[in-house]
Write a protein that holds these residues in place. Sequence first.
Motif, PDB file in Angstrom:
ATOM      1  N   ILE A  27       0.942  -1.177  -0.060  1.00 53.87           N
ATOM      2  CA  ILE A  27      -0.063  -0.020  -0.142  1.00 53.87           C
ATOM      3  C   ILE A  27       0.740   1.412  -0.109  1.00 53.87           C
ATOM      4  O   ILE A  27       2.003   1.140   0.776  1.00 53.87           O
ATOM      5  CB  ILE A  27      -1.017  -0.018   1.361  1.00 53.87           C
ATOM      6  CG1 ILE A  27      -2.053   0.961   1.137  1.00 53.87           C
ATOM      7  CG2 ILE A  27      -0.118  -0.086   2.596  1.00 53.87           C
ATOM      8  CD1 ILE A  27      -2.993   0.814   2.227  1.00 53.87           C
ATOM      9  N   SER A  41      -2.395   5.626   1.276  1.00 49.85           N
ATOM     10  CA  SER A  41      -3.242   4.692   1.139  1.00 49.85           C
ATOM     11  C   SER A  41      -4.185   4.741  -0.300  1.00 49.85           C
ATOM     12  O   SER A  41      -5.137   4.414  -0.184  1.00 49.85           O
ATOM     13  CB  SER A  41      -4.196   4.748   2.502  1.00 49.85           C
ATOM     14  OG  SER A  41      -3.496   4.482   3.376  1.00 49.85           O
ATOM     15  N   ALA A  63      -3.141   0.420  -3.599  1.00 50.71           N
ATOM     16  CA  ALA A  63      -2.845  -0.848  -3.001  1.00 50.71           C
ATOM     17  C   ALA A  63      -2.582  -1.802  -4.133  1.00 50.71           C
ATOM     18  O   ALA A  63      -3.563  -1.880  -5.162  1.00 50.71           O
ATOM     19  CB  ALA A  63      -3.966  -1.262  -2.152  1.00 50.71           C
ATOM     20  N   SER A 123      -4.250  -2.285   4.766  1.00 47.68           N
ATOM     21  CA  SER A 123      -4.707  -0.826   5.152  1.00 47.68           C
ATOM     22  C   SER A 123      -3.576  -0.310   6.093  1.00 47.68           C
ATOM     23  O   SER A 123      -2.706  -0.939   6.676  1.00 47.68           O
ATOM     24  CB  SER A 123      -5.993  -0.738   5.760  1.00 47.68           C
ATOM     25  OG  SER A 123      -6.032  -1.502   7.074  1.00 47.68           O
ATOM     26  N   ARG A 124      -3.595   1.212   6.191  1.00 42.67           N
ATOM     27  CA  ARG A 124      -2.646   1.781   6.986  1.00 42.67           C
ATOM     28  C   ARG A 124      -3.442   2.940   7.899  1.00 42.67           C
ATOM     29  O   ARG A 124      -4.102   3.561   7.163  1.00 42.67           O
ATOM     30  CB  ARG A 124      -1.641   2.273   6.553  1.00 42.67           C
ATOM     31  CG  ARG A 124      -1.557   3.158   5.326  1.00 42.67           C
ATOM     32  CD  ARG A 124      -0.254   3.215   4.694  1.00 42.67           C
ATOM     33  NE  ARG A 124       0.742   3.571   5.522  1.00 42.67           N
ATOM     34  CZ  ARG A 124       2.182   3.560   5.245  1.00 42.67           C
ATOM     35  NH1 ARG A 124       2.557   3.466   3.663  1.00 42.67           N
ATOM     36  NH2 ARG A 124       3.285   4.017   5.692  1.00 42.67           N
ATOM     37  N   VAL A 137       0.609  -0.471   9.416  1.00 44.21           N
ATOM     38  CA  VAL A 137      -0.055  -1.162   8.639  1.00 44.21           C
ATOM     39  C   VAL A 137      -0.634  -2.400   8.736  1.00 44.21           C
ATOM     40  O   VAL A 137      -0.112  -3.131   9.989  1.00 44.21           O
ATOM     41  CB  VAL A 137       0.898  -1.499   7.342  1.00 44.21           C
ATOM     42  CG1 VAL A 137       2.026  -2.524   7.636  1.00 44.21           C
ATOM     43  CG2 VAL A 137       0.341  -1.921   5.993  1.00 44.21           C
TER      44      VAL A 137
END
Length: 122
Positions: free
Chosen positions: A51, A55, A58, A71-72, A78
């Motif tokens: 990612i 964000s 991805a 996701s972060r 992350v």
Amino acid sequence: QVQLVESGGGLVQAGGSLRLSCTASGRTFYNYAMGWFRQAPGKEREFVAAISWGSDSAVYTDSVKGRFTISRENANSVYLQMNSLKPEDTAVYYCAARILNPSTVGNDYPYWGQGTQVTVSS
């Protein structure tokens, strides 16, 4: 000193879920992409997901698309949400970081964690 620490691995039955976390320290990973790789016993390390720092981008390997979500929360954290797990997902999962864009190539990442074991029983 830069450190990446993974957590959240464990033993789960096929069809179950796990959420992996990775927290980086030692610097602010502003403008760094972060990724997840895995290595099963007797196999080479393989790319799982990555990612961008914002964000907005991805990428996933085909075998996890629709099941895993990266996701972060911020520049230094992350996550990898893993659903519908299969026995073939069993591996040590590693978090990695590199400047700028996500990459599917492990050698592009200079920073790595120690890994967390994920075991999926059938």
